[in-house]
Write a protein that holds these residues in place. Structure first.
Motif, PDB file in Angstrom:
ATOM      1  N   ALA A  71       0.660 -39.748  21.173  1.00 60.41           N
ATOM      2  CA  ALA A  71      -0.207 -38.964  22.019  1.00 60.41           C
ATOM      3  C   ALA A  71      -0.699 -39.968  22.965  1.00 60.41           C
ATOM      4  O   ALA A  71      -1.110 -41.038  22.643  1.00 60.41           O
ATOM      5  CB  ALA A  71      -1.132 -38.435  21.115  1.00 60.41           C
ATOM      6  N   PRO A  72      -0.738 -39.259  24.185  1.00 65.49           N
ATOM      7  CA  PRO A  72      -1.369 -40.363  25.262  1.00 65.49           C
ATOM      8  C   PRO A  72      -2.851 -40.549  25.244  1.00 65.49           C
ATOM      9  O   PRO A  72      -3.622 -39.699  24.807  1.00 65.49           O
ATOM     10  CB  PRO A  72      -1.235 -39.292  26.743  1.00 65.49           C
ATOM     11  CG  PRO A  72      -1.076 -38.143  26.125  1.00 65.49           C
ATOM     12  CD  PRO A  72      -0.558 -38.065  24.824  1.00 65.49           C
ATOM     13  N   VAL A  73      -2.832 -41.882  25.612  1.00 69.27           N
ATOM     14  CA  VAL A  73      -4.483 -42.564  25.690  1.00 69.27           C
ATOM     15  C   VAL A  73      -4.950 -42.832  27.011  1.00 69.27           C
ATOM     16  O   VAL A  73      -4.345 -43.564  27.696  1.00 69.27           O
ATOM     17  CB  VAL A  73      -4.624 -43.617  24.642  1.00 69.27           C
ATOM     18  CG1 VAL A  73      -5.801 -44.124  24.395  1.00 69.27           C
ATOM     19  CG2 VAL A  73      -4.033 -43.352  23.060  1.00 69.27           C
ATOM     20  N   ILE A  74      -6.017 -42.374  27.400  1.00 66.92           N
ATOM     21  CA  ILE A  74      -6.270 -42.808  28.718  1.00 66.92           C
ATOM     22  C   ILE A  74      -7.789 -43.541  28.749  1.00 66.92           C
ATOM     23  O   ILE A  74      -8.606 -43.378  27.719  1.00 66.92           O
ATOM     24  CB  ILE A  74      -6.861 -41.515  29.571  1.00 66.92           C
ATOM     25  CG1 ILE A  74      -5.958 -40.127  29.543  1.00 66.92           C
ATOM     26  CG2 ILE A  74      -7.351 -41.666  30.935  1.00 66.92           C
ATOM     27  CD1 ILE A  74      -4.619 -40.579  30.214  1.00 66.92           C
ATOM     28  N   ALA A  95      -5.201 -54.160  31.569  1.00 67.31           N
ATOM     29  CA  ALA A  95      -4.909 -54.820  30.365  1.00 67.31           C
ATOM     30  C   ALA A  95      -4.488 -53.476  29.348  1.00 67.31           C
ATOM     31  O   ALA A  95      -3.656 -53.728  28.646  1.00 67.31           O
ATOM     32  CB  ALA A  95      -6.049 -55.648  29.651  1.00 67.31           C
ATOM     33  N   SER A  96      -5.473 -52.430  29.631  1.00 75.09           N
ATOM     34  CA  SER A  96      -5.324 -51.247  28.413  1.00 75.09           C
ATOM     35  C   SER A  96      -3.820 -50.672  28.831  1.00 75.09           C
ATOM     36  O   SER A  96      -2.924 -50.092  28.212  1.00 75.09           O
ATOM     37  CB  SER A  96      -6.255 -50.559  28.688  1.00 75.09           C
ATOM     38  OG  SER A  96      -7.485 -51.085  28.290  1.00 75.09           O
ATOM     39  N   TYR A  97      -3.656 -50.507  30.160  1.00 71.35           N
ATOM     40  CA  TYR A  97      -2.365 -49.934  30.769  1.00 71.35           C
ATOM     41  C   TYR A  97      -1.105 -50.894  30.220  1.00 71.35           C
ATOM     42  O   TYR A  97      -0.069 -50.263  29.906  1.00 71.35           O
ATOM     43  CB  TYR A  97      -2.468 -49.680  32.128  1.00 71.35           C
ATOM     44  CG  TYR A  97      -1.095 -49.060  32.936  1.00 71.35           C
ATOM     45  CD1 TYR A  97      -1.004 -47.797  32.502  1.00 71.35           C
ATOM     46  CD2 TYR A  97      -0.277 -49.894  33.582  1.00 71.35           C
ATOM     47  CE1 TYR A  97       0.143 -47.347  33.093  1.00 71.35           C
ATOM     48  CE2 TYR A  97       1.007 -49.258  34.220  1.00 71.35           C
ATOM     49  CZ  TYR A  97       1.221 -47.869  33.587  1.00 71.35           C
ATOM     50  OH  TYR A  97       2.271 -47.537  34.198  1.00 71.35           O
ATOM     51  N   ILE A  98      -1.218 -52.177  30.555  1.00 69.47           N
ATOM     52  CA  ILE A  98      -0.310 -53.020  30.045  1.00 69.47           C
ATOM     53  C   ILE A  98       0.104 -52.608  28.638  1.00 69.47           C
ATOM     54  O   ILE A  98       1.376 -52.729  28.044  1.00 69.47           O
ATOM     55  CB  ILE A  98      -0.298 -54.343  30.201  1.00 69.47           C
ATOM     56  CG1 ILE A  98      -0.262 -54.642  31.998  1.00 69.47           C
ATOM     57  CG2 ILE A  98       0.437 -55.420  29.501  1.00 69.47           C
ATOM     58  CD1 ILE A  98      -0.795 -55.964  32.291  1.00 69.47           C
ATOM     59  N   ALA A  99      -1.024 -52.527  27.741  1.00 64.05           N
ATOM     60  CA  ALA A  99      -0.810 -52.424  26.243  1.00 64.05           C
ATOM     61  C   ALA A  99      -0.410 -50.933  26.028  1.00 64.05           C
ATOM     62  O   ALA A  99      -0.186 -50.898  24.759  1.00 64.05           O
ATOM     63  CB  ALA A  99      -2.055 -52.809  25.639  1.00 64.05           C
ATOM     64  N   ALA A 155      -6.105 -56.355  25.543  1.00 60.41           N
ATOM     65  CA  ALA A 155      -4.598 -55.593  25.593  1.00 60.41           C
ATOM     66  C   ALA A 155      -4.336 -55.499  23.899  1.00 60.41           C
ATOM     67  O   ALA A 155      -3.800 -54.318  23.715  1.00 60.41           O
ATOM     68  CB  ALA A 155      -3.539 -56.504  26.064  1.00 60.41           C
ATOM     69  N   SER A 156      -4.675 -56.538  23.297  1.00 62.03           N
ATOM     70  CA  SER A 156      -4.378 -56.178  21.612  1.00 62.03           C
ATOM     71  C   SER A 156      -5.124 -55.120  21.189  1.00 62.03           C
ATOM     72  O   SER A 156      -4.697 -54.419  20.298  1.00 62.03           O
ATOM     73  CB  SER A 156      -4.866 -57.678  21.009  1.00 62.03           C
ATOM     74  OG  SER A 156      -4.247 -58.769  21.514  1.00 62.03           O
ATOM     75  N   LYS A 157      -6.422 -55.130  21.541  1.00 62.91           N
ATOM     76  CA  LYS A 157      -7.175 -54.059  21.075  1.00 62.91           C
ATOM     77  C   LYS A 157      -6.594 -52.693  21.570  1.00 62.91           C
ATOM     78  O   LYS A 157      -6.598 -51.733  20.631  1.00 62.91           O
ATOM     79  CB  LYS A 157      -8.785 -53.827  21.676  1.00 62.91           C
ATOM     80  CG  LYS A 157      -9.605 -52.762  21.263  1.00 62.91           C
ATOM     81  CD  LYS A 157     -10.074 -52.882  19.801  1.00 62.91           C
ATOM     82  CE  LYS A 157     -10.981 -51.937  19.374  1.00 62.91           C
ATOM     83  NZ  LYS A 157     -11.381 -51.734  18.007  1.00 62.91           N
ATOM     84  N   ALA A 158      -6.134 -52.695  22.767  1.00 65.38           N
ATOM     85  CA  ALA A 158      -5.636 -51.247  23.511  1.00 65.38           C
ATOM     86  C   ALA A 158      -4.510 -51.061  22.496  1.00 65.38           C
ATOM     87  O   ALA A 158      -4.063 -49.645  22.461  1.00 65.38           O
ATOM     88  CB  ALA A 158      -5.554 -51.543  24.766  1.00 65.38           C
ATOM     89  N   ASN A 159      -3.566 -51.979  22.312  1.00 61.04           N
ATOM     90  CA  ASN A 159      -1.936 -51.550  21.640  1.00 61.04           C
ATOM     91  C   ASN A 159      -2.520 -51.091  20.379  1.00 61.04           C
ATOM     92  O   ASN A 159      -1.825 -50.247  19.778  1.00 61.04           O
ATOM     93  CB  ASN A 159      -1.495 -52.979  21.710  1.00 61.04           C
ATOM     94  CG  ASN A 159       0.077 -52.473  21.192  1.00 61.04           C
ATOM     95  OD1 ASN A 159       0.372 -52.736  20.079  1.00 61.04           O
ATOM     96  ND2 ASN A 159       0.801 -51.808  21.904  1.00 61.04           N
ATOM     97  N   GLU A 171     -15.420 -48.750  22.959  1.00 56.78           N
ATOM     98  CA  GLU A 171     -14.823 -49.634  21.534  1.00 56.78           C
ATOM     99  C   GLU A 171     -13.427 -50.491  22.205  1.00 56.78           C
ATOM    100  O   GLU A 171     -13.321 -51.483  22.087  1.00 56.78           O
ATOM    101  CB  GLU A 171     -14.534 -48.771  20.827  1.00 56.78           C
ATOM    102  CG  GLU A 171     -15.615 -48.087  19.848  1.00 56.78           C
ATOM    103  CD  GLU A 171     -15.923 -48.588  18.520  1.00 56.78           C
ATOM    104  OE1 GLU A 171     -15.185 -49.455  18.091  1.00 56.78           O
ATOM    105  OE2 GLU A 171     -17.036 -48.127  18.107  1.00 56.78           O
ATOM    106  N   ASN A 172     -12.887 -49.988  23.371  1.00 54.21           N
ATOM    107  CA  ASN A 172     -11.904 -50.596  23.905  1.00 54.21           C
ATOM    108  C   ASN A 172     -12.155 -51.498  24.855  1.00 54.21           C
ATOM    109  O   ASN A 172     -11.807 -52.831  24.976  1.00 54.21           O
ATOM    110  CB  ASN A 172     -10.556 -49.507  24.547  1.00 54.21           C
ATOM    111  CG  ASN A 172      -9.459 -50.212  25.128  1.00 54.21           C
ATOM    112  OD1 ASN A 172      -8.851 -51.004  24.270  1.00 54.21           O
ATOM    113  ND2 ASN A 172      -9.410 -50.242  26.409  1.00 54.21           N
ATOM    114  N   ILE A 173     -13.155 -51.257  25.774  1.00 52.57           N
ATOM    115  CA  ILE A 173     -13.401 -51.874  26.912  1.00 52.57           C
ATOM    116  C   ILE A 173     -14.268 -53.149  26.495  1.00 52.57           C
ATOM    117  O   ILE A 173     -14.141 -53.902  27.465  1.00 52.57           O
ATOM    118  CB  ILE A 173     -13.792 -51.028  28.175  1.00 52.57           C
ATOM    119  CG1 ILE A 173     -13.749 -51.728  29.486  1.00 52.57           C
ATOM    120  CG2 ILE A 173     -15.481 -50.896  28.163  1.00 52.57           C
ATOM    121  CD1 ILE A 173     -12.319 -51.633  30.016  1.00 52.57           C
ATOM    122  N   THR A 174     -15.125 -53.017  25.655  1.00 50.13           N
ATOM    123  CA  THR A 174     -15.722 -54.177  25.318  1.00 50.13           C
ATOM    124  C   THR A 174     -15.030 -54.716  23.851  1.00 50.13           C
ATOM    125  O   THR A 174     -15.825 -55.881  23.383  1.00 50.13           O
ATOM    126  CB  THR A 174     -17.217 -53.567  24.704  1.00 50.13           C
ATOM    127  OG1 THR A 174     -16.980 -52.961  23.602  1.00 50.13           O
ATOM    128  CG2 THR A 174     -17.816 -53.017  25.887  1.00 50.13           C
TER     129      THR A 174
END
Lengths: 311, 311
Positions: B16-19, B38-42, B3-7, B178-181
């Motif tokens: 801009a939207p990020v998927i 976690a990425s959606y929450i962030a 979540a921290s990385k995703a935010n 890069e986000n998921i790992t």
């Protein structure tokens, strides 16, 4: 990916056993389970992941936590309680409060175990400076005539830190985080691209991301000493002198090659690594293992680049 | 951690939207699933992970692969087939062979969709140089009166690469590996240590790895603008002015605080991040958010260090 990292760590340990300790830091439960299996295949001696041990028949090994020591009124009482429950070759974690006093407390318990016909297997040190701590603890244990008690090191270890401990007194390593998450390369850039279908060979052309088209075989070429020299990436239809690496596992939905046990896979993997020249195996090697495209593959790539270019 | 990385990535995308595109590179299936959540929450806008979308009620979004294009005799045929099956706001991947020609082929299909009352949502570019490619493709689409067609970028993106694309013509991002790992920090160094039991507060003392003893509460202190200033780590028994952050979720094995939907958690998280001062949110911030131990905690740490030291 994990197996490659784990094998680097095993090589850095130069024969000292390495135990997989990654469960709590893996990116999910299945990553922990399959990572423990990959680490064993790559030469680790065991895992503290009990489910992986049972599921894949991997030797189990582990020690207690600092919290175990902290739940007793003092460290010596904790060590005695642990040795009473696990008298067969226990390992005691000696750095909850002070590593020197921890070593002395472990020595007391080692002598008590000896009187009952048991042996303390090792002490574990989980804090820096590991090199100096291992030397200090070895001295204390030797003074107590406990030459047989090993020193097991943990603390965010990786192949470089293990390498830097050579020449000190560590007889075994527990490796968690860095191995199970494969730091710093946490993913392989492998992708699925179509190379051939019923219409023939296919190619992808975008800048910096060209693919090699067609159905392939990889041939390994050996040097005069019987060690790996390089690989040739060729079309399946070509005749190349070398050992073909790809073998058919499934045909028409049915397995056509026998299932191998984790122990057979491990033996095979370690034998293969032993055939890699020493300079390519060292952890700071700058010498790249080469894979060369065959003449046929180069020709097909060129002709398809023309066919599909700029459409 | 994710979540921290995703935010950070969401902040770099500046609206801009990020998927989330990480399934194939996650370290296991559950890492992919929980990482998408976690990425959606962030702040991510959706995921291409269908199971995560269904299980956690996250918006689903995705495009086709290069292999889809390569399975047709030419790119235009592939785009037409895709638009026929998914006429509602499809996204076409335009860099299998040549990004310029891909943009022209996409424009043809966009006009064909328009005639049938549908709209092409976006084109996707998956190869470097993304900045120049996006400018070129925007020009082609604008010349074709397709101002409404967006440009969606992918290709091992992270917060730094997204930041470097500002000022070019990318209207949305797909982020996977890069986000998921969570590169380059693939694990958090969090540990379980005992801080208190029925005998009272406990401490661990080894060099560089001292713990704060006792049952605690964390208090957040706000600045004059109502933004986060710092936190105070205190003993639960102390009285501190500030907003307590820890709340009881389970008591005697029973949940005592209501379950929140992923959307409520997302709203809460994004509101909290908006209360962090701008200079602490920027991706290259050197300004650390401070957590200060309370007077009571410092006193207890000192007294227990004496009690447990050198035993």
């Amino acid at each position: 990916m994990i197996a490659s990292k784990a094998n680097r760590i095993v090589n850095a340990a130069r024969g000292a056993p390495v135990i997989e300790f990654g469960l709590r830091r893996a990116q999910g439960e299945d990553a922990a389970l399959l990572g423990a299996r990959a680490s064993y295949i790559a030469g680790f001696s065991g895992t503290s992941n009990v489910k992986a041990g049972i599921e894949f028949d991997i030797p189990l090994s582990g020690t207690h936590a600092h919290s175990f020591v902290m739940s007793f009124k003092d460290e010596l009482s904790a060590f005695r309680a642990y040795a009473k429950t696990f008298p067969n070759n226990p390992t005691l974690l000696i750095d909850t409060y002070d590593v020197e006093q921890g070593a002395r407390n472990a020595a007391i318990v080692a002598h008590e175990l000896q009187e009952k016909g048991f042996k303390l297997k090792a002490v574990r040190i989980d804090s820096d400076p590991l090199a100096e701590n291992s030397d200090l603890v070895r001295k204390i244990l030797d003074e107590e005539n406990l030459q047989y008690v090993g020193i097991f090191a943990t603390n965010d270890l990786n192949e470089y830190k293990i390498n830097s401990l050579q020449g000190h007194h560590v007889s075994g390593y527990g490796v968690g985080t860095e191995n199970i998450t494969c730091k710093p390369v946490s993913a392989i850039s492998g992708v699925y691209k179509l190379v051939e279908d019923e219409d023939g060979a296919k190619i992808k052309l975008s800048k910096c991301k060209k693919t090699y088209p067609g159905k392939k075989q990889v041939y390994r070429i050996f040097d005069a000493d019987g060690l790996f020299d390089h690989d040739i990436l060729a079309l399946e239809s070509e005749t190349i002198e070398g050992a073909p690496l790809l073998e058919k596992v499934v045909e028409n939905g049915i397995r056509v090659s026998p299932r191998r046990s984790v122990h057979e896979i491990r033996d095979y993997a370690l034998h293969q690594v032993s055939l890699l020249p020493e300079e390519k195996r060292s952890i700071d090697s700058q010498s790249k293992y080469e894979t060369i495209p065959s003449a046929g593959l180069v020709a097909l790539t060129e002709s398809l680049s023309k066919q599909f270019g700029g459409q």
